[in-house]
Design an enzyme around this catalytic site. Structure first.
Site, mmCIF file in Angstrom:
data_model
loop_
_atom_site.group_PDB
_atom_site.id
_atom_site.type_symbol
_atom_site.label_atom_id
_atom_site.label_comp_id
_atom_site.label_asym_id
_atom_site.label_seq_id
_atom_site.Cartn_x
_atom_site.Cartn_y
_atom_site.Cartn_z
ATOM 1 N N LYS A 114 0.844 -1.209 0.000
ATOM 2 C CA LYS A 114 0.000 0.000 0.000
ATOM 3 C C LYS A 114 0.872 1.249 0.000
ATOM 4 O O LYS A 114 0.624 2.202 -0.744
ATOM 5 C CB LYS A 114 -0.873 0.026 1.262
ATOM 6 C CG LYS A 114 -2.071 -0.870 1.162
ATOM 7 C CD LYS A 114 -2.888 -0.816 2.433
ATOM 8 C CE LYS A 114 -3.851 -1.988 2.432
ATOM 9 N NZ LYS A 114 -4.329 -2.343 3.751
ATOM 10 N N PHE B 2 -32.338 6.898 4.684
ATOM 11 C CA PHE B 2 -32.131 5.631 5.407
ATOM 12 C C PHE B 2 -33.441 4.952 5.772
ATOM 13 O O PHE B 2 -33.595 4.383 6.850
ATOM 14 C CB PHE B 2 -31.201 5.825 6.615
ATOM 15 C CG PHE B 2 -29.771 5.789 6.177
ATOM 16 C CD1 PHE B 2 -29.249 6.812 5.407
ATOM 17 C CD2 PHE B 2 -28.958 4.703 6.466
ATOM 18 C CE1 PHE B 2 -27.950 6.758 4.924
ATOM 19 C CE2 PHE B 2 -27.648 4.640 5.995
ATOM 20 C CZ PHE B 2 -27.155 5.678 5.221
ATOM 21 N N CYS C 273 -19.103 -1.495 8.529
ATOM 22 C CA CYS C 273 -19.443 -0.689 9.711
ATOM 23 C C CYS C 273 -20.706 -1.151 10.437
ATOM 24 O O CYS C 273 -20.630 -1.593 11.574
ATOM 25 C CB CYS C 273 -19.600 0.767 9.296
ATOM 26 S SG CYS C 273 -18.137 1.390 8.487
ATOM 27 N N LYS D 214 -22.985 -2.014 -1.369
ATOM 28 C CA LYS D 214 -23.858 -0.915 -1.807
ATOM 29 C C LYS D 214 -23.232 -0.331 -3.070
ATOM 30 O O LYS D 214 -22.067 -0.621 -3.369
ATOM 31 C CB LYS D 214 -23.998 0.149 -0.721
ATOM 32 C CG LYS D 214 -22.706 0.874 -0.413
ATOM 33 C CD LYS D 214 -22.956 2.040 0.512
ATOM 34 C CE LYS D 214 -21.705 2.872 0.651
ATOM 35 N NZ LYS D 214 -21.865 4.018 1.501
ATOM 36 N N ARG E 298 -17.176 -6.415 1.950
ATOM 37 C CA ARG E 298 -17.247 -6.828 3.354
ATOM 38 C C ARG E 298 -18.702 -6.867 3.836
ATOM 39 O O ARG E 298 -19.446 -5.915 3.683
ATOM 40 C CB ARG E 298 -16.417 -5.890 4.231
ATOM 41 C CG ARG E 298 -14.931 -6.170 4.088
ATOM 42 C CD ARG E 298 -14.104 -5.198 4.874
ATOM 43 N NE ARG E 298 -14.140 -3.874 4.289
ATOM 44 C CZ ARG E 298 -13.539 -2.805 4.808
ATOM 45 N NH1 ARG E 298 -12.882 -2.917 5.933
ATOM 46 N NH2 ARG E 298 -13.598 -1.637 4.211
#
Ligand code: UGA
Length: 442
Positions: free
Chosen positions: A36, A257, A268, A328, A335
């Site tokens: 990275k 939401f 998350c 999404k 994940r």
């Protein structure tokens, strides 16, 4: 200008580091993954996020953001150090904070002046106190005379909109324990507050930590709430999208939401809901509501499987086209992706699964090589017995009823993200089911 070191250049760390540099600070990103660091030194982002590459082009070329794998170099002049390392979930429910603790020890070892150590990783309330203990112990062990204060500055960025959320946040929250650390964070955020007039909440460390827990848990609760309402809508013939719209006009509720579907995923919400429930238990409160939020969320996948079984009877040897892999749209992150969980469940039920995603297929190849990947929607649908919409990408929203009819072996579409118009789909002759809205006769 503040000398800032960001430890951990993942989604939160890299975007934050680039934003700090854009605001005129001198920033060093420290990471122990040499691949990275090497990529970032060449000015290349190591993950996809809209606007990130452009931001890096500006701040890396301008010399305001540098990267290293050497802790001593990175911490040489640091006044404020942000901890952005991973806190992966542990089997027992809580997050693994070993990396956070390790940063505390490293910072004491290499601090060359008084500094503020700021938690930005999502951590349970009380991590600040734990870090203070680590610092005290290490300071007396090593005889380091510099003062290191702990602060909390939770991050609220969304993947897929991380750059925008960081450059123009709804609010900045920081918790500090003295005027020194509060003033340091004021200096870090001063350019943003001056430019954007962004609201700032200044508080103590445990309260800042709780703001993060409560915000994510509340957003996840909204999603599970509307998904539970969707279940009722299906049973009484109501339309959850219109229910959400009607609720959302109430300014106390707001429209966001409240999108029913396959439920939430990502690095998350699933982890944070569990971590908050776990923390509550540890301090003697049974936050059962959060357990229900998680249960409803996972249950949405059963609903999709139930609809497929309703149409196809057995799933054994049926070919199912799963449209979308990312958790999404706007990200290649898999994940805790509901799409991937669903694909795995379908395979366990004996189905042949194919998957399409406009950006996440390379990650599917690495993390889930067992799934048959398709670069085009047409290829994925061709000859499949049913299609499931699992991620609400624009490319998938634009599929027409005729495209499904032309390609699928059986005209069955289960819309797990409510992206299509039920009337249009049913009128075209598709066996169309969505989540909490009008379906073809059951
Ligand atoms: C979330 C929060 O939104 C951020 O504020 C927070 O900073 C971040 O977690 C974090 O703690 O780091 P993120 O996980 O990137 O951000 O994604 P969201 O946009 O919040 O979406 C989470 C999931 O909820 C997705 O799977 C999405 O499809 C789903 N969702 C979202 C719904 O099912 N319905 C909705 O109405 C909204």
């Amino acid at each position: 200008m503040v000398n800032i070191t960001v430890v951990g250049v993942g989604h939160v760390g890299l975007v934050s580091a680039a934003a700090f540099a854009r605001w005129g600070h001198q920033v060093v990103g420290l990471d122990d993954d040499p691949a990275k660091v090497e990529k970032l030194r060449g000015g290349q982002a190591w993950f996809y996020e809209p606007g990130l590459q452009e931001l890096l082009d500006e701040v890396v070329t301008g010399g305001r953001l540098q990267f290293t794998g050497d802790a001593k170099d990175a911490l040489q002049d640091a006044e404020v150090v942000f901890v952005c390392v991973g806190t992966p979930p542990m089997p027992g429910g809580g997050p693994n904070l070993a990396f956070v603790e390790a940063v505390g020890r490293t910072v004491v070892e290499h601090a060359s002046r008084d500094l503020v150590l700021v938690e930005k990783s999502t951590v349970p309330a009380n991590t600040g106190r734990r870090l203070e203990q680590v610092i005290q112990r290490e300071t007396s062990r090593l005889g380091n005379s510099h003062r290191i204060e702990v602060a909390s500055n939770p991050e609220f960025l969304k993947e897929g909109a991380a750059v925008e959320d960081t450059l123009h946040p709804d609010r900045v929250v920081y918790g500090t324990s003295s005027d020194v650390s509060r003033d340091a964070l004021r200096r870090v955020y001063a350019p943003l507050v001056e430019q954007d007039g962004c609201p700032v909440v200044e508080t103590d460390v445990p309260t800042a930590e709780l703001i993060k827990h409560a915000s994510n848990a509340f957003l996840a609760t909204r999603i599970s709430f509307i998904n539970a309402v969707a279940q009722i809508c299906e049973r009484v013939g109501a339309d959850v999208a219109v229910v959400a719209e009607g609720m959302g006009h109430d300014v106390r509720i707001g429209p966001r939401f409240l999108q029913a579907g396959l439920g939430y995923g990502g690095s998350c919400f699933p982890k944070d809901v569990d971590a908050f429930a776990h923390l509550a238990k540890q301090v003697g409160y049974d936050f059962e509501l959060l357990e229900q939020v998680a249960r409803i969320n996972v249950g949405q996948r059963d609903t999709v499987i139930g609809k497929l079984e309703h149409e196809l009877w057995h799933l054994t040897d049926k070919t199912i086209a799963v449209l979308g892999a990312a958790f999404k749209p706007g990200t290649d992150d898999l994940r805790e992706s509901p799409a991937i969980h669903l694909a795995q469940r379908l395979r366990e039920a004996g189905a042949e699964v194919r998957i399409y995603d406009p950006v996440a297929l390379p990650n599917v190849a690495i993390e889930h090589p067992e799934l048959e990947r398709h670069e085009t929607i047409e290829g994925c649908l061709d000859g499949a017995h049913a299609a499931v919409v699992a991620t609400d990408w624009d490319e998938i929203k634009r599929i027409t009823p005729q495209q499904y009819l032309d390609k699928l072996a059986y005209p069955i579409v289960i819309d797990g993200r409510n992206v299509h118009d039920p009337d249009e789909m049913i009128a075209a002759g598709l066996r169309y089911h969505s989540m909490g809205r009008r379906s073809v006769d059951l």
